[in-house]
Write a protein that holds these residues in place. Structure first.
Motif, PDB file in Angstrom:
ATOM      1  N   PRO A   1     -12.283  -2.592  -7.700  1.00  0.00           N
ATOM      2  CA  PRO A   1     -12.920  -3.508  -6.751  1.00  0.00           C
ATOM      3  C   PRO A   1     -14.036  -2.802  -5.997  1.00  0.00           C
ATOM      4  O   PRO A   1     -13.962  -1.606  -5.717  1.00  0.00           O
ATOM      5  N   THR A   2     -15.059  -3.556  -5.676  1.00  0.00           N
ATOM      6  CA  THR A   2     -16.176  -3.035  -4.899  1.00  0.00           C
ATOM      7  C   THR A   2     -16.194  -3.695  -3.535  1.00  0.00           C
ATOM      8  O   THR A   2     -15.652  -4.801  -3.349  1.00  0.00           O
ATOM      9  N   VAL A   3     -16.800  -3.002  -2.565  1.00  0.00           N
ATOM     10  CA  VAL A   3     -16.885  -3.519  -1.205  1.00  0.00           C
ATOM     11  C   VAL A   3     -18.350  -3.491  -0.775  1.00  0.00           C
ATOM     12  O   VAL A   3     -19.189  -2.792  -1.361  1.00  0.00           O
ATOM     13  N   VAL A   4     -18.635  -4.252   0.261  1.00  0.00           N
ATOM     14  CA  VAL A   4     -19.975  -4.282   0.837  1.00  0.00           C
ATOM     15  C   VAL A   4     -19.999  -3.322   2.015  1.00  0.00           C
ATOM     16  O   VAL A   4     -19.291  -3.516   3.011  1.00  0.00           O
TER      17      VAL A   4
ATOM     18  N   GLN B   1      -2.056  -0.152  -9.866  1.00  0.00           N
ATOM     19  CA  GLN B   1      -1.569  -1.137 -10.822  1.00  0.00           C
ATOM     20  C   GLN B   1      -2.725  -1.936 -11.418  1.00  0.00           C
ATOM     21  O   GLN B   1      -2.731  -2.244 -12.612  1.00  0.00           O
ATOM     22  N   ARG B   2      -3.692  -2.268 -10.591  1.00  0.00           N
ATOM     23  CA  ARG B   2      -4.836  -3.052 -11.080  1.00  0.00           C
ATOM     24  C   ARG B   2      -5.647  -2.260 -12.096  1.00  0.00           C
ATOM     25  O   ARG B   2      -5.993  -2.779 -13.173  1.00  0.00           O
ATOM     26  N   LEU B   3      -5.960  -1.025 -11.790  1.00  0.00           N
ATOM     27  CA  LEU B   3      -6.727  -0.204 -12.725  1.00  0.00           C
ATOM     28  C   LEU B   3      -5.934   0.096 -13.991  1.00  0.00           C
ATOM     29  O   LEU B   3      -6.508   0.206 -15.079  1.00  0.00           O
ATOM     30  N   ALA B   4      -4.600   0.268 -13.845  1.00  0.00           N
ATOM     31  CA  ALA B   4      -3.772   0.543 -15.018  1.00  0.00           C
ATOM     32  C   ALA B   4      -3.745  -0.640 -15.977  1.00  0.00           C
ATOM     33  O   ALA B   4      -3.538  -0.455 -17.198  1.00  0.00           O
ATOM     34  N   ARG B   5      -3.958  -1.856 -15.475  1.00  0.00           N
ATOM     35  CA  ARG B   5      -4.013  -3.030 -16.344  1.00  0.00           C
ATOM     36  C   ARG B   5      -5.365  -3.172 -17.045  1.00  0.00           C
ATOM     37  O   ARG B   5      -5.584  -4.104 -17.822  1.00  0.00           O
TER      38      ARG B   5
ATOM     39  N   SER C   1       8.013   2.607 -10.840  1.00  0.00           N
ATOM     40  CA  SER C   1       9.311   2.106 -10.369  1.00  0.00           C
ATOM     41  C   SER C   1       9.215   0.659  -9.918  1.00  0.00           C
ATOM     42  O   SER C   1      10.158  -0.112 -10.106  1.00  0.00           O
ATOM     43  N   LEU C   2       8.085   0.280  -9.339  1.00  0.00           N
ATOM     44  CA  LEU C   2       7.933  -1.103  -8.904  1.00  0.00           C
ATOM     45  C   LEU C   2       7.688  -2.035 -10.084  1.00  0.00           C
ATOM     46  O   LEU C   2       7.998  -3.225 -10.025  1.00  0.00           O
ATOM     47  N   ALA C   3       7.111  -1.501 -11.166  1.00  0.00           N
ATOM     48  CA  ALA C   3       6.847  -2.327 -12.340  1.00  0.00           C
ATOM     49  C   ALA C   3       8.073  -2.502 -13.224  1.00  0.00           C
ATOM     50  O   ALA C   3       8.110  -3.386 -14.072  1.00  0.00           O
ATOM     51  N   THR C   4       9.117  -1.668 -13.027  1.00  0.00           N
ATOM     52  CA  THR C   4      10.334  -1.766 -13.835  1.00  0.00           C
ATOM     53  C   THR C   4      11.180  -2.930 -13.357  1.00  0.00           C
ATOM     54  O   THR C   4      11.535  -2.996 -12.181  1.00  0.00           O
ATOM     55  N   PRO C   5      11.532  -3.910 -14.217  1.00  0.00           N
ATOM     56  CA  PRO C   5      12.320  -5.067 -13.777  1.00  0.00           C
ATOM     57  C   PRO C   5      13.705  -4.646 -13.298  1.00  0.00           C
ATOM     58  O   PRO C   5      14.333  -3.756 -13.863  1.00  0.00           O
ATOM     59  N   ASN C   6      14.177  -5.293 -12.256  1.00  0.00           N
ATOM     60  CA  ASN C   6      15.518  -5.066 -11.721  1.00  0.00           C
ATOM     61  C   ASN C   6      16.335  -6.322 -11.974  1.00  0.00           C
ATOM     62  O   ASN C   6      16.078  -7.368 -11.365  1.00  0.00           O
ATOM     63  N   PRO C   7      17.318  -6.283 -12.891  1.00  0.00           N
ATOM     64  CA  PRO C   7      18.058  -7.510 -13.221  1.00  0.00           C
ATOM     65  C   PRO C   7      18.854  -8.071 -12.061  1.00  0.00           C
ATOM     66  O   PRO C   7      19.201  -9.244 -12.054  1.00  0.00           O
ATOM     67  N   ARG C   8      19.151  -7.264 -11.056  1.00  0.00           N
ATOM     68  CA  ARG C   8      19.954  -7.748  -9.930  1.00  0.00           C
ATOM     69  C   ARG C   8      19.113  -8.540  -8.942  1.00  0.00           C
ATOM     70  O   ARG C   8      19.635  -9.357  -8.202  1.00  0.00           O
ATOM     71  N   PHE C   9      17.797  -8.266  -8.894  1.00  0.00           N
ATOM     72  CA  PHE C   9      16.936  -8.935  -7.925  1.00  0.00           C
ATOM     73  C   PHE C   9      15.701  -9.476  -8.642  1.00  0.00           C
ATOM     74  O   PHE C   9      14.602  -8.938  -8.502  1.00  0.00           O
TER      75      PHE C   9
END
Length: 353
Positions: A176-179, A167-171, A337-345
């Motif tokens: 992110p880098t690590v040491v 999701q981060r890269l898609a935006r 699927s997680l990015a699609t809004p769910n009007p019930r929740f």
């Protein structure tokens, strides 16, 4: 986020239960035929005793009477039938109590089997029915709750982290880098995690053949020769199995991913696998496999496998095309699927995004 890890879901097939009723419906006619055989042998016994007298069933001075053999056969068949009948009743009682406590449908709704069992084994069906009613009166059976194993939790957590990275890269954000302490290789580090390392290749296996010099009877010599042949055949088959191409060199490795290379540390020795040299990349659950043209395929297994897949695609195809990598399809669908809004929740939507 409750998306299951691909390849780690529940693979149990939803088959209709009560297959033991099918077995009972097939076996009960055999028990009925056994009972008819008992009745027939009893009739022959009565006829023989009526004709030759009561003493015809005895063994007198080592001489068997004319009805002795019929008597022995009748006793053996009768005792066997009685044991089988008792076993079916006991099994019916046990299954009835178990099915009743589990609140299953009567005979798992296999009504054709119930009719067959009722016609050929009425006593067994009656025992099951009474025990089933008793089981329904007892407290319901509650199966123990499944406690996730640490490995399952780690795989699920790795899958969730991979979705967040996707999701981060898609935006359009940078990866992110690590040491990576102790690693002084070129480039920034995208991933530093432990994996199970293995390679796929065949090898040459040597085995010894036995040859026994036997002296003795022809039977003894023949037995020795046959024993040597069997032993040599087993050794040859085992060597052929070990020599076939398969995954080898299983060991734990520290894996460091840079923009151009996947580095594996094995016992203080660093092996470099260039991303541009990979001919194919596949992933199945916690296993990612890199195939090359001139060296053996590499398999890395661990909770961070999907993280490695995302970074490999990003490094190999670039920021503009990495999302089109075919091996990222399950991860792409989960992120969508997680990015699609769910009007019930609506509250869950704010937490997931």
């Amino acid at each position: 986020m409750s998306e299951p890890v691909p390849g780690q879901g529940d693979r149990q097939s939803r088959r209709r239960g009560g297959r033991h009723w099918v077995v009972a419906a097939v076996g009960m006619p055999a028990l009925l035929a056994w009972g008819l055989l008992v009745v027939r042998l009893n009739g022959r016994y009565v006829e023989c005793v009526t004709e030759h007298g009561p003493t015809s069933t005895d063994m007198i001075d080592g001489v068997a009477g004319p009805c002795y053999s019929i008597t022995m056969r009748a006793v053996v068949v009768y005792l066997g039938f009685l044991a089988a009948l008792v076993a079916t009743v006991v099994v019916g009682v046990v299954l009835g109590v178990v099915d009743g406590r589990r609140r299953c449908r009567f005979a798992y709704a296999r009504w054709v089997c119930v009719v067959v069992v009722g016609l050929t084994g009425t006593l067994a069906l009656a025992a099951y029915a009474l025990a089933y009613g008793l089981g329904r009166l007892l407290p319901a059976h509650r199966p123990p709750r499944h406690r996730p194993q640490p490995s399952d939790v780690a795989l699920q957590q790795g899958w969730i982290e991979a979705i967040r990275l996707h999701q981060r890269l898609a935006r359009g954000e940078p990866p992110p880098t690590v040491v990576a302490l102790g690693f002084i290789g070129p480039g920034v580090v995208y991933l530093d995690a432990p994996f199970t390392y293995s390679r796929f290749y065949g090898t040459t296996v040597t085995y010894g053949q036995s040859s026994t010099f036997a002296v003795g009877s022809p039977m003894f010599v023949t037995g020795s020769v046959v024993g040597d042949m069997i032993g040599n055949s087993v050794a040859r088959s085992r060597a052929a199995s070990l020599a076939q191409p398969q995954w080898r060199e299983f060991t734990y490795a520290r894996v460091v991913v840079t923009p151009t290379t996947t580095w594996c540390s094995l016992g203080g020795r660093w092996l470099a696998f260039d991303h541009d040299a990979a001919m194919e990349y596949t992933i199945d659950g916690p296993n990612c496999v890199l195939t090359f043209a001139e060296v053996e395929p590499l398999r890395l297994s661990g909770p961070s496998a999907w993280h490695h897949a995302v970074m490999f695609a990003y490094a190999r195809y670039g920021p503009a095309q990495w999302q089109d990598a075919p091996f990222l399809h399950p991860l792409r669908e989960a992120a969508r699927s997680l990015a699609t809004p769910n009007p019930r929740f609506p509250q869950q939507n704010r937490e997931h995004v």
